[in-house]
Scaffold this motif. Sequence first.
Motif, PDB file in Angstrom:
ATOM      1  N   PRO A  33       0.781  -1.234   0.000  1.00 43.84           N
ATOM      2  CA  PRO A  33       0.000   0.000   0.000  1.00 43.84           C
ATOM      3  C   PRO A  33       0.810   1.281   0.000  1.00 43.84           C
ATOM      4  CG  PRO A  33      -0.061  -1.056   2.150  1.00 43.84           C
ATOM      5  CD  PRO A  33       0.829  -1.851   1.310  1.00 43.84           C
ATOM      6  N   ASP A  80     -27.182   2.532   0.793  1.00 45.34           N
ATOM      7  CA  ASP A  80     -26.461   1.556   1.604  1.00 45.34           C
ATOM      8  C   ASP A  80     -25.336   0.985   0.764  1.00 45.34           C
ATOM      9  OD1 ASP A  80     -25.578  -0.414   3.201  1.00 45.34           O
ATOM     10  OD2 ASP A  80     -27.432  -1.566   3.249  1.00 45.34           O
ATOM     11  N   LEU A  81     -24.140   1.499   0.982  1.00 46.69           N
ATOM     12  CA  LEU A  81     -23.021   1.081   0.125  1.00 46.69           C
ATOM     13  C   LEU A  81     -22.652  -0.379   0.312  1.00 46.69           C
ATOM     14  CD1 LEU A  81     -20.645   4.104   0.025  1.00 46.69           C
ATOM     15  CD2 LEU A  81     -21.895   3.075  -1.824  1.00 46.69           C
ATOM     16  N   GLY A  82     -23.065  -0.940   1.411  1.00 45.50           N
ATOM     17  CA  GLY A  82     -22.778  -2.362   1.616  1.00 45.50           C
ATOM     18  C   GLY A  82     -23.467  -3.252   0.613  1.00 45.50           C
ATOM     19  N   ARG A  83     -24.503  -2.745  -0.043  1.00 49.80           N
ATOM     20  CA  ARG A  83     -25.197  -3.568  -1.022  1.00 49.80           C
ATOM     21  C   ARG A  83     -24.767  -3.274  -2.445  1.00 49.80           C
ATOM     22  NH1 ARG A  83     -31.493  -3.984   0.586  1.00 49.80           N
ATOM     23  NH2 ARG A  83     -31.456  -5.445  -1.127  1.00 49.80           N
ATOM     24  N   CYS A  84     -24.052  -2.214  -2.628  1.00 51.52           N
ATOM     25  CA  CYS A  84     -23.737  -1.753  -3.983  1.00 51.52           C
ATOM     26  C   CYS A  84     -22.906  -2.788  -4.728  1.00 51.52           C
ATOM     27  CB  CYS A  84     -22.975  -0.439  -3.909  1.00 51.52           C
ATOM     28  SG  CYS A  84     -22.760   0.319  -5.494  1.00 51.52           S
ATOM     29  N   PHE A 112     -11.288   2.917  -4.475  1.00 55.73           N
ATOM     30  CA  PHE A 112     -11.619   1.511  -4.261  1.00 55.73           C
ATOM     31  C   PHE A 112     -11.252   1.010  -2.874  1.00 55.73           C
ATOM     32  CE2 PHE A 112      -7.402   1.722  -5.996  1.00 55.73           C
ATOM     33  CZ  PHE A 112      -6.697   0.900  -5.146  1.00 55.73           C
ATOM     34  N   GLU A 113     -10.453   1.773  -2.130  1.00 54.61           N
ATOM     35  CA  GLU A 113     -10.078   1.294  -0.797  1.00 54.61           C
ATOM     36  C   GLU A 113     -11.185   1.635   0.173  1.00 54.61           C
ATOM     37  OE1 GLU A 113      -6.494   3.425  -1.286  1.00 54.61           O
ATOM     38  OE2 GLU A 113      -5.343   1.771  -0.448  1.00 54.61           O
ATOM     39  N   LEU A 114     -12.182   0.775   0.205  1.00 58.76           N
ATOM     40  CA  LEU A 114     -13.386   1.106   0.948  1.00 58.76           C
ATOM     41  C   LEU A 114     -13.471   0.347   2.264  1.00 58.76           C
ATOM     42  CD1 LEU A 114     -15.675   0.808  -2.148  1.00 58.76           C
ATOM     43  CD2 LEU A 114     -14.785   2.887  -1.206  1.00 58.76           C
ATOM     44  N   ALA A 115     -12.417  -0.388   2.605  1.00 51.88           N
ATOM     45  CA  ALA A 115     -12.494  -1.219   3.804  1.00 51.88           C
ATOM     46  C   ALA A 115     -12.718  -0.356   5.032  1.00 51.88           C
ATOM     47  CB  ALA A 115     -11.211  -2.022   3.968  1.00 51.88           C
ATOM     48  N   TYR A 116     -13.657  -0.779   5.870  1.00 55.29           N
ATOM     49  CA  TYR A 116     -13.888  -0.061   7.112  1.00 55.29           C
ATOM     50  C   TYR A 116     -14.028  -1.069   8.226  1.00 55.29           C
ATOM     51  CZ  TYR A 116     -18.761  -1.247   6.098  1.00 55.29           C
ATOM     52  OH  TYR A 116     -19.900  -1.903   5.806  1.00 55.29           O
ATOM     53  N   THR A 117     -13.710  -0.621   9.418  1.00 48.81           N
ATOM     54  CA  THR A 117     -13.842  -1.531  10.545  1.00 48.81           C
ATOM     55  C   THR A 117     -15.168  -1.237  11.231  1.00 48.81           C
ATOM     56  OG1 THR A 117     -12.612   0.066  11.840  1.00 48.81           O
ATOM     57  CG2 THR A 117     -11.390  -1.765  10.925  1.00 48.81           C
ATOM     58  N   GLY A 132     -20.533  -2.932  13.755  1.00 47.47           N
ATOM     59  CA  GLY A 132     -21.725  -2.966  12.934  1.00 47.47           C
ATOM     60  C   GLY A 132     -21.399  -2.943  11.470  1.00 47.47           C
ATOM     61  N   SER A 133     -22.350  -3.363  10.675  1.00 51.37           N
ATOM     62  CA  SER A 133     -22.086  -3.429   9.245  1.00 51.37           C
ATOM     63  C   SER A 133     -22.405  -2.104   8.567  1.00 51.37           C
ATOM     64  CB  SER A 133     -22.910  -4.547   8.629  1.00 51.37           C
ATOM     65  OG  SER A 133     -24.272  -4.296   8.836  1.00 51.37           O
TER      66      SER A 133
END
Lengths: 372, 147, 581, 202
Positions: free
Chosen positions: D25, D91-95, D116-121, D124-125
């Motif tokens: 990275p 809801d970006l989790g469904r995109c 594109f680096e969309l990782a989140y901790t 909750g989702s």
Amino acid sequence: MAVYLPLWETVIICFTLPVAGFFLGVLFQSLIRKFTARFQGRRGPWYIVPKSLRPVVGSTRILQPFWDIMKLMYKQTLIPSTAQRKIFMSAPFVAAASLIIAIWFIPVIGVSAFGPFEFSLIVTLYLMLIVPLTIVASGAASSSPWGAIGSYREVILTLAYELPFIIGIFSTAMLTGILTPVYGGLPLIPGSLSITDIVNFQASHSISFFGFKIPAFFIILNPFAAVAILMSLIGKLKIKPMDIPDAEVEVIAGAYTEYTGKLLGVYEMAKIFLLFVSLTLFIDMYLGGALITVDYLGVPSFIWSGIVFGVEAIILILIISVVNAANARFRIDQAFTWYMKIPLALSLIGLVWPYIMVSLAGAGVNIGISIV
Amino acid sequence: MGLKQKARLYSPWVFHAHCSGCNGCGIEIAAALNPRYDPERIGVTLHNNPRHADIMLVEGIVAKQHVPFLKRTYEQMPTPKAVVAIGSCAITGGVFKPDDDKGPSYTQGGPVDRIIPVDVYVPGCPPKPEAIIDGIIKAAIILSKRD
Amino acid sequence: MSGSGTETRTVEKFSIVDEIKLFLKEMLKEKYIEEKQIQNKKYIIRTTPEYVKPIADYMIRRDGRLVHLTVSDEGVNGFEIQYHYGFDHLETNTHFIIKVRVPREKPEVPSISPITWQASWAEREMMDLLGVNFTGHPDPRHLFLPYEWPEEPESEKVDGFSLYTKRDKSAYYIRKELGKWVPLALSPADAKLTLLPIGPYHPMFIESEYFRVRVEGDEIVDVDMKTGFNHRGVMKLAEQRHYARIPFLVERVCGICSTTHATAYCNTVEAMLNIEIPDRAKYIRTIILELERLHSHLIWLGVAGDLIGFKTLFMWALRDREHVLDLFEKLTGNRVHHDIVYLGGVRKDISEAHIPEIIRRIEFIEESVKKYIDIAYDHPVVKARTMDIGRLTLSTAKDAGAVGPTARGSNWKIDARSSNPYAAYSPEYTTWEVVTDSGGDVWSRLVVRLKEALVSCDIIRQCVERMKSTSPDIRVKPHLPEDGAEAVNKTEAPRGELYYYIKSNGTNIPHTVRIRTPSYRNDAVLPFMLRGQTLSDAPIIIGSIDPCFSCTDRMIRIEDVKTNQVRFERIGDLARKYRRA
Amino acid sequence: MVKGKIKLLKEALRSSGDIQTLDYPSGDPRLDYSQPRFGSGAKYSHICEGLRGAPQYSEEDCCGCAACESVCTANTIKTEDVNGKRVFTIDLGRCVFCGRCEEECPEDAIKLTSKFELAYTGPGSQNPANVRFERDLILCEKCGNPVAPVKQYKIYSEKVLKNLGEKWREQSREDIEKAGKLCRECRRRNAYTLNLHTRKYY
């Protein structure tokens, strides 16, 4: 006669040599990973991490296997309820301990605790054989079908490589006996079974090869046995065509399947000791033990020895890495057949080769080689 | 940073659990191992045995038949462990979630965080290998802080 | 019967279509209820259930393939069972659908599995899903539902698994070889054979699947597959969404052959609407499809390398595959799910500026594939691990219904691209040859795939060249299909023939969508290859069909799986049982 | 026999000199992509132009027509009309990043970026990047049902008027104002009061 070091020196060596061996082994393992990665077109463990990443991933990964082991040591250890607890838990420690003891008997650049012991070669071979035995035991004790299959494969592979390995080693050990009274009316006396004697023989003799004076490395005097031993070591170290017992896609992790945390860490440590022991044994037996007795250019001889040891080890690691990278995995029956064909044949040739050489020399044929 | 944290951060071993995904995320995880990205630089290696792994990468909607297997696989991992949910399906159900929004579809047993605790979410359909490596690094940082 | 399409076409004046129609008319007489031509040379014939068996017998004797077997719930009209027979490997585009209706209360139909193995899985699936009773099926176990469903008493389990379903307690049969059903060697008395559970998580496959392998020593005695882990209900979802949204849904059936799915879907709808897409769109579709085949074959090469322990080959193949993915990212915007094929054409044009790059990268890939062929041909370990392993003879391949490179590796010249031309595969657009190899072992499949990759490069080059002279239109506007319109379409996915059937009901939502993926067929062929081989070879044999379980499993519909009550035994528990035994 | 071995070793040597590993990275993600080089030290960009990454929403441009909702493949974008507001939840989790919304949006309020680096901790989702915004709705004068978003009404009435000829413009303006305050049902009932009702000219 065997000449031992004073007691306190022996004790110090007994403690320092395994530690040094461990870190050297880590370095060797890391190098194997690096070389293999390079052949595969990737970078492998990062030796110099870019500056921006250092806070996250550290500054170097030369000691990557060390971090792996440390991580395992800090992990939870699960023991399957169905496992045979005692065997399951003791096996990795037995493997690691036997290899630590083996290190005491193998001279590293001429330094060893019990190297001068008359039968140190036999002791070493025996201790090295304990490792596959513990793997077999732990696979069987783990009560996993994959462990059982792993053990079964380990047994067959051990049977396959151990034969050429032992024949090769002893044919080489005989060299000291055969070649000592050079030429003429040669009695078939056995050579020394002490690794220190073998190393010293190579260090104190040299070969005149068509007038050139080169050190009396046994790899030159008995190349067939050397190649057979190298092939067997590939099986012992589970390098690519022979990594059958713990082939991931076939048997998950073989005997290690049920191992977690500290126990797995100890096994990983044992693997690293095994790498160190195998390479050192090969260097001792065939490459003069990297022993240099003269202080060239005013630099102490042990530094020269260290450099030579490093170079020889890296060459061996390079060979191992190429083999590792360029091969697919054999099936266990194919591996057995292969060991029974090529390395066994080579080691048998290695067994008679010194006799041929000596008889030729005895018959007055000039083969261009003479021991000085 | 102590030796413990350092060791955990430096050597995250990952395990890939395919849970009824379309394979897209799976091949991107495979692609993340290829020479272009090579996570072995930072100590990440793929292990196919949950018992050896520190981080589990989960993809897919987790079909109902899969739920007990995923749970058990998670239990088989020794602590400390972390879970990374990869792709939209693992996070919410993605394109396979029915339109009416009255809950998951008749076949969907997940999203993953309904079954096992998830630490890092990597959206994307599928996420790029870089995004996956990014997720793994984030998970390793979380892992190193665990007891 | 020769497998060559062109030969038959020129020699026979009396075409297969007429011949079959004549025969069916004679045989069925007044039961020849309805005949409907859906597309050129594609017919639907309706009859009654008692004629199912004689028709199947004739069709198989006539060298037809049972492409698919499916059922749809038609409400008050009962269940409609459809037998899709393909003759396109003999004559282009020829296809018959035999439809029978059975009442919902007593859905009973004679099983045709004793005639052809190809029906076995599909019939088991229908028994699972809608409870259609196929009388005389030799192996009526659950295919997608758990074996233990509904729950069995403890005493009747073997090794913790119940082997018989409530449906049929008598011994069932498996097909060991061509034309012969023998009782399964797996009775409770034989339980001493070691049972190895492989999966659902196993490094052998990327996806999850559950194999139960019985081994004697190292030799595989019998294999049983349990599917259903990847069920996502795609067909059900497709019947709830409008036409324009489905391409993106079906692309996500499989991550490796995504565009193939979208193309098959769009082709089917376009055939239903009778619209012709612009030439440029055809070329673009072909380029994307062939790039996809290229990347699929390269990843297969890598995975196959990994399966035989050749990690270096895995790394190299994946490294070179990145070039294809770069192209994808540039041309379509995503590496895996391209979302470019759409109803009536494509969504995005390939501009002139991209063409030199495509050609350059294709050349690079071609070079490296050639290099891998050379390396594989001379690598003793690769040869030792692939030659004479997992043999599938031509007759078994035909009988069991293998498709794609698996069939072509057994010298069966079957390729939907030539037998059922779509996009720009017909001779007026591009010229190419179907690759076959006669060995029938893993090695042959390897050779076929590698050579096919070269053919793909060639097709892409032709398309790029000819695309320059087309008009810039890339899309025509689709309209709504009329009520009762039906269409079928076959496309050649990297794994083999992909089959779509869509029926409209006049609304903007399709009435029926049926998908038959290549792996559904090839997975059923697996036991034939695995029996008698050693366990170490199982990974590469399973890998050699390029299995795509996520494709296979989208078929099922688990109506009421009380998953939490279903009990699966743990590896450790199994081992304990052996130790006691 | 030997030829393949030599090729293998040659390729291994070539590969070891031609490392294509990105410094991800770290390192610059936007390197020159135009020239793929196969020599040593070559680096590839890992962002190609046209990559469909995280969608970016412009609340200002959005007119609230909900065209994006109707084409959205995975139901990422959802609208709900409550209390005189149209609430957009994304809801970006469904995109699935198909880009259909970008294609259909009449105001170009949605763009797929190359992020594109969309990782989140967790916890909750819920993706922290999820979007929720509101558009004001016009409510029907008679029954109080929502008619259309204010902005959409404004933009499209102007567009319609612009396209009409001089002759009808004034009359239509009146009509649009009148009809725009009514919901679909009420509009149907009041159709005859409009200036431009076709029946009037029969």
